[in-house]
Design an enzyme around this catalytic site. Structure first.
Site, mmCIF file in Angstrom:
data_model
loop_
_atom_site.group_PDB
_atom_site.id
_atom_site.type_symbol
_atom_site.label_atom_id
_atom_site.label_comp_id
_atom_site.label_asym_id
_atom_site.label_seq_id
_atom_site.Cartn_x
_atom_site.Cartn_y
_atom_site.Cartn_z
ATOM 1 N N ALA A 119 9.556 1.687 -5.111
ATOM 2 C CA ALA A 119 10.731 2.564 -5.238
ATOM 3 C C ALA A 119 10.338 4.037 -5.114
ATOM 4 O O ALA A 119 11.039 4.828 -4.487
ATOM 5 C CB ALA A 119 11.430 2.319 -6.566
ATOM 6 N N GLY A 120 9.200 4.401 -5.713
ATOM 7 C CA GLY A 120 8.746 5.786 -5.625
ATOM 8 C C GLY A 120 8.382 6.178 -4.207
ATOM 9 O O GLY A 120 8.661 7.294 -3.765
ATOM 10 N N ASP A 121 7.765 5.246 -3.467
ATOM 11 C CA ASP A 121 7.436 5.510 -2.066
ATOM 12 C C ASP A 121 8.717 5.670 -1.249
ATOM 13 O O ASP A 121 8.793 6.518 -0.353
ATOM 14 C CB ASP A 121 6.600 4.358 -1.496
ATOM 15 C CG ASP A 121 5.331 4.101 -2.300
ATOM 16 O OD1 ASP A 121 4.718 5.076 -2.764
ATOM 17 O OD2 ASP A 121 4.953 2.920 -2.453
ATOM 18 N N GLY A 151 0.850 -1.190 0.000
ATOM 19 C CA GLY A 151 0.000 0.000 0.000
ATOM 20 C C GLY A 151 0.876 1.227 0.000
ATOM 21 O O GLY A 151 1.800 1.331 0.814
ATOM 22 N N ALA A 152 0.632 2.164 -0.897
ATOM 23 C CA ALA A 152 1.533 3.306 -1.095
ATOM 24 C C ALA A 152 1.778 4.095 0.184
ATOM 25 O O ALA A 152 2.919 4.403 0.530
ATOM 26 C CB ALA A 152 0.981 4.236 -2.182
ATOM 27 N N GLU A 153 0.704 4.441 0.885
ATOM 28 C CA GLU A 153 0.876 5.270 2.083
ATOM 29 C C GLU A 153 1.557 4.490 3.202
ATOM 30 O O GLU A 153 2.389 5.040 3.935
ATOM 31 C CB GLU A 153 -0.477 5.808 2.552
ATOM 32 C CG GLU A 153 -1.150 6.729 1.555
ATOM 33 C CD GLU A 153 -2.018 6.010 0.537
ATOM 34 O OE1 GLU A 153 -2.566 6.677 -0.346
ATOM 35 O OE2 GLU A 153 -2.147 4.769 0.627
ATOM 36 N N ASN A 158 0.881 9.590 -7.676
ATOM 37 C CA ASN A 158 0.798 8.128 -7.652
ATOM 38 C C ASN A 158 -0.413 7.631 -8.436
ATOM 39 O O ASN A 158 -1.283 6.928 -7.914
ATOM 40 C CB ASN A 158 0.737 7.646 -6.199
ATOM 41 C CG ASN A 158 1.681 6.500 -5.917
ATOM 42 O OD1 ASN A 158 1.888 5.640 -6.769
ATOM 43 N ND2 ASN A 158 2.246 6.483 -4.727
ATOM 44 N N TYR A 199 -5.744 -5.200 -8.594
ATOM 45 C CA TYR A 199 -6.352 -4.871 -7.311
ATOM 46 C C TYR A 199 -7.676 -5.609 -7.074
ATOM 47 O O TYR A 199 -8.475 -5.770 -7.989
ATOM 48 C CB TYR A 199 -6.638 -3.367 -7.239
ATOM 49 C CG TYR A 199 -5.396 -2.513 -7.288
ATOM 50 C CD1 TYR A 199 -4.611 -2.340 -6.158
ATOM 51 C CD2 TYR A 199 -5.021 -1.871 -8.466
ATOM 52 C CE1 TYR A 199 -3.476 -1.551 -6.198
ATOM 53 C CE2 TYR A 199 -3.885 -1.071 -8.512
ATOM 54 C CZ TYR A 199 -3.121 -0.924 -7.376
ATOM 55 O OH TYR A 199 -2.001 -0.143 -7.414
#
Length: 318
Positions: free
Chosen positions: A258-260, A37-39, A169, A107
């Site tokens: 990687a972006g996170d 999960g991104a966050e 994102n 998803y």
């Protein structure tokens, strides 16, 4: 060692099913259960760098929800505003990883527990000890009502004088680019630090020229506009000047997360008053290390791992 700086983020978390082999998902029959999960990835990345990291969310009151809860607590994340919800299954995703390290995500998050969160659930007391609020477009994409919640977060953050960072994102499997643009442009006036991928900003603006980026930053008074460009490095526009740093050369195993990781690295460097060049070097290093391990967050490095990795860059001497 834990920093005096605190970060706040809000969003969904999922059980991530990682494929046992590379290739198209239809040919994969075995998976390893992990957490993503991104966050939450951002919160983990910050915690491993020593920041006090708070994540606000809802989890299904099921076995997968408990897996995420135990995992996040083990990472040292403040879970005081994460609650279990009956009748809403914890979200899932299945990952596909190709031979070159690139991937896709599928998803399964219908009726996510995060949908039970309301604007009135966000209170000023949640922001005690917080220095920066980080928002991503993933949470905004899950449901239109989430914009009201984010605006409540932004309102309190501004009242308290907190910095706000935003990573678009983009998840076009969750909403259209037109819906995304509408939400982003509503949010941009409140953003202090924009952390965007080059492909993302091209989708948002229709181009990625420096002139277009400068125009965006100036129009919405975005203090720091950061462009992540993978193996091409990153660049930052702030106070009328561009800064650019090349990427670190690594053997990428899995680019998810990687972006996170980059975001966590940049925010750590920003809060610790690094120079513009130092922020990019540090963030590039964290993002690069994240790609060297399979999984959404397994490769996110601890602070003591980052400095030896980036030591060839004399710009950071800390």
């Amino acid at each position: 060692m834990t920093s005096n700086f605190g970060v706040f983020t809000l969003g969904d978390a999922m059980i991530t099913m990682n494929p046992a082999v590379k290739g198209p998902l239809r040919f994969v029959s075995q998976f390893e259960r992990k957490v993503g999960g991104a966050e939450l990835n951002f919160a983990i990345g910050c915690a491993r760098l020593g920041l006090r990291s708070k994540w606000v969310s809802r989890l299904g009151k099921d076995e997968f929800g408990r897996v995420i809860d135990h995992f996040a607590r083990g990472e040292g994340i403040d879970m005081s505003d994460v609650h279990f919800v009956e009748g809403y299954p914890t979200s899932l995703n299945f990952k596909e990883i190709r031979e070159d390290g690139s991937g896709k995500t599928f998803y399964y998050r219908y009726q996510s527990p995060i949908l039970t969160m309301k604007p009135e659930d966000i209170t000023a007391s949640m922001f005690e000890g917080i220095n920066l609020v980080h928002i991503t477009g993933v949470y905004l994409a899950i449901d239109p009502q989430n914009m009201q919640i984010i605006m409540r977060v932004v309102q309190i953050a501004k009242e308290k004088g907190l910095a706000i960072s935003f990573d678009p994102n983009i998840r076009l499997k969750l909403w259209t680019i037109e819906e995304a643009r509408k939400a982003y442009f509503e949010l941009f006036p409140y953003v202090d630090i924009l952390l965007t991928g080059r492909d993302e900003i091209r989708l948002i603006l229709g181009e990625d020229s420096e002139e277009a980026l400068v125009s965006l930053a100036e129009k919405y008074a975005i203090d720091q506009l950061v462009v992540k460009d993978g193996a091409n490095g990153s660049k930052l526009y702030t106070k009328g000047t561009w800064h650019e740093k090349e990427a670190f050369s690594v053997e990428a195993v899995d680019t998810v997360g990687a972006g996170d990781g980059f975001d966590a690295g940049y925010i750590y460097a920003f809060l610790n008053d690094y120079s513009c060049e130092e922020r990019l070097v540090f963030a590039n290093g964290v993002g690069a290390l994240a790609t060297t391990v399979s999984g959404d967050n397994e490769g996110l490095p601890y602070l003591e791992e980052v400095f030896p990795f980036i030591r060839q860059e004399a710009v950071i001497e800390r």
